[in-house]
Design an enzyme around this catalytic site. Structure first.
Site, PDB file in Angstrom:
ATOM      1  CG  ASP A   1       3.064 -27.022 -20.177  1.00  0.00           C
ATOM      2  OD1 ASP A   1       4.153 -26.436 -20.237  1.00  0.00           O
ATOM      3  OD2 ASP A   1       1.997 -26.425 -19.902  1.00  0.00           O
ATOM      4  CB  ILE A   2      -0.651 -27.237 -16.216  1.00  0.00           C
ATOM      5  CG1 ILE A   2      -1.948 -27.439 -15.482  1.00  0.00           C
ATOM      6  CG2 ILE A   2      -0.413 -25.763 -16.462  1.00  0.00           C
ATOM      7  CD1 ILE A   2      -1.945 -26.886 -14.056  1.00  0.00           C
TER       8      ILE A   2
ATOM      9  CG  HIS B   1      10.638 -24.893 -17.664  1.00  0.00           C
ATOM     10  ND1 HIS B   1      10.871 -23.839 -16.809  1.00  0.00           N
ATOM     11  CD2 HIS B   1       9.899 -24.384 -18.672  1.00  0.00           C
ATOM     12  CE1 HIS B   1      10.291 -22.752 -17.278  1.00  0.00           C
ATOM     13  NE2 HIS B   1       9.698 -23.047 -18.433  1.00  0.00           N
TER      14      HIS B   1
END
Ligand code: 5GP
Ligand code: ZN
Length: 165
Positions: free
Chosen positions: A43-44, A112
């Site tokens: 995850d960013i 997701h």
């Protein structure tokens, strides 16, 4: 995955960042694990020391698009995420959190699974986003149980047949 497991479009959505990642078209994302059906990447904006996302290659909108026939998909997504955690050195599989945000609390409209570890180290400021049993966030286990309660398609068709008569 069986072709009819989901009713959502099987085509990639050109405007969907997760479709681009799934099809190796986003240079900024490093894919950690991939097979024909699923892709996992970081995850960013991680909310825990380990925070990964598992997505299906197919563009399915969200957990609310899923049907009873997708229980296997959810299970495979969870196993995929757990395998990535093990690959990354996580050994305490009790201290992990795996779940889905539900619309309208999603920011990317491509299914997701959030995979976080250690769950006990989810940042305090982000904890509200990943609290299970809320309208916002449900565990993968809860989703599978909810899908088990969805009437099989054949029952729906029989019901519709008798209503028409
Ligand atoms: P949601 O709130 O929809 O459940 O979570 C979407 C997640 O995707 C967020 O945690 C966000 O940080 C992450 N995300 C959004 N865009 C990108 C991206 O371009 N790359 C990566 N690696 N993660 C993203
Ligand atoms: Zn997509």
């Amino acid at each position: 995955m069986a072709r009819n497991e989901s009713k959502s479009s099987e085509n990639a959505d050109e405007s969907c960042i997760f479709c681009l990642i799934a099809h190796n078209r986003d240079e900024e994302t490093t894919v950690l694990k991939k097979d024909k059906e699923l892709v996992c990447f970081k995850d960013i904006y991680p909310a825990a020391p380990h925070h990964y996302l598992v997505i299906p290659t197919e563009h399915i909108i969200s957990c609310k698009s899923l049907k009873r026939g997708n229980i296997g998909l959810v299970e495979r997504m969870a196993n995929f995420g757990k395998q990535v955690l093990r690959d990354q050195g996580i050994t305490d599989m009790e201290d992990v959190r795996l779940g889905f945000h539900q619309p309208p609390f999603t920011s990317v409209d491509h299914l997701h699974l959030h995979v976080l570890a250690p769950a006990s180290k989810i940042s305090t400021s982000m904890d509200y986003k990943f609290t299970p049993g809320t309208d916002r966030f449900i565990t993968e286990e809860y989703l599978r149980k909810r899908l088990e309660k969805v009437r099989p398609k054949v029952c729906e068709m029989i019901g519709q047949f008798f209503e028409l008569k």
